[in-house]
Design an enzyme around this catalytic site. Sequence first.
Site, PDB file in Angstrom:
ATOM      1  N   ASP A  53      30.882 119.507  12.996  1.00 61.72           N
ATOM      2  CA  ASP A  53      29.956 120.072  12.008  1.00 61.72           C
ATOM      3  C   ASP A  53      28.731 120.651  12.711  1.00 61.72           C
ATOM      4  O   ASP A  53      27.850 121.231  12.063  1.00 61.72           O
ATOM      5  CB  ASP A  53      29.579 119.046  10.927  1.00 61.72           C
ATOM      6  CG  ASP A  53      28.903 117.808  11.483  1.00 61.72           C
ATOM      7  OD1 ASP A  53      28.801 117.677  12.713  1.00 61.72           O
ATOM      8  OD2 ASP A  53      28.474 116.965  10.665  1.00 61.72           O
ATOM      9  N   ASP A  92      35.604 117.586  11.746  1.00 54.86           N
ATOM     10  CA  ASP A  92      34.518 116.758  11.217  1.00 54.86           C
ATOM     11  C   ASP A  92      34.488 116.821   9.700  1.00 54.86           C
ATOM     12  O   ASP A  92      34.575 117.910   9.115  1.00 54.86           O
ATOM     13  CB  ASP A  92      33.167 117.291  11.718  1.00 54.86           C
ATOM     14  CG  ASP A  92      32.555 116.429  12.804  1.00 54.86           C
ATOM     15  OD1 ASP A  92      32.960 115.260  12.948  1.00 54.86           O
ATOM     16  OD2 ASP A  92      31.671 116.937  13.508  1.00 54.86           O
ATOM     17  N   GLU A 191      27.532 108.705  20.574  1.00 53.40           N
ATOM     18  CA  GLU A 191      26.587 109.774  20.900  1.00 53.40           C
ATOM     19  C   GLU A 191      25.220 109.204  21.259  1.00 53.40           C
ATOM     20  O   GLU A 191      24.636 108.416  20.495  1.00 53.40           O
ATOM     21  CB  GLU A 191      26.468 110.742  19.705  1.00 53.40           C
ATOM     22  CG  GLU A 191      25.512 111.899  19.975  1.00 53.40           C
ATOM     23  CD  GLU A 191      25.639 113.060  19.003  1.00 53.40           C
ATOM     24  OE1 GLU A 191      26.547 113.050  18.145  1.00 53.40           O
ATOM     25  OE2 GLU A 191      24.821 113.991  19.104  1.00 53.40           O
TER      26      GLU A 191
END
Length: 273
Positions: A53, A92, A191
């Site tokens: 995304d 995503d 992440e």
Amino acid sequence: MSTNTTDSAKKVTTSTIRKMKAAGEKVAMITAYDYTMASLVDAGGVDMILVGDSASNVMAGNATTLPITLDQMIYHGRCVVNGVKRALVVVDMPFGSYQGNPQIALASAIRIMKETGADAVKLEGGSEIAESVRLILSAGIPIVAHLGLTPQSINKFGSYAVRAKEDAEAEKLLADAHMLEDMGCFALVLEKIPAALAERVTKELGICVIGIGAGPATDGQVLVLQDMLGMNPGFKPKFLRVYGTIGDDITRAIGNYVNDVKTVVFPTLEESY
Ligand code: KIV
């Protein structure tokens, strides 16, 4: 002679990724959002392509990932799948397509799989979205989970700084990671978290852990294509390694073309009918 456990011509599946984890073979993942780039990325030999995304940022110029819609993600997903022969394609699930309502989450995931031809979906979050994860998995849809910095929650975090530096957040991340593995997710993206925490998660989990800004110990790495190709010069986080000068190459090529048109160097008679 190839040293990989994977066949370089054979389509990568969730079972390939599981085997790579078991064999200690690193997984290379990159984002793509369109047919042309996806076919080039696939030819480069990546194992997984993420239709992130992050398309909201790098394709549409939005400041966050929040505005991109399910229809737009499906469009990008279809374009990428059309260009890919080997890599496993993950799409995503965008903000608003799965949070809060598991039935909506299931319907969104089914639309993605049916309309794009992708191999899996990715969702951000842990215990908060457990019911959505359970329902999507129960429909036979493979899931890549995503913990740590989860950009869809930027308004909650208030910044894109490193996550889980404090014990409480690190413990929750670890518990979420185990829960997502136990539920049946086949991979997990971490992440922007401390490398030591990512190493611990990677050692404790039997599923493939893919890092971005999470240090070298994870089972694989993912980067955003435009960032790693040098097409986004203003974006210079510590974790990013830039492998090309494609942005400069494009600007130079366009400049040469403009010059040739204006000086009537292009086209020549040989380039004419
Ligand atoms: O959307 C995206 O590109 C991602 C990666 C940064 C992991 O989620």
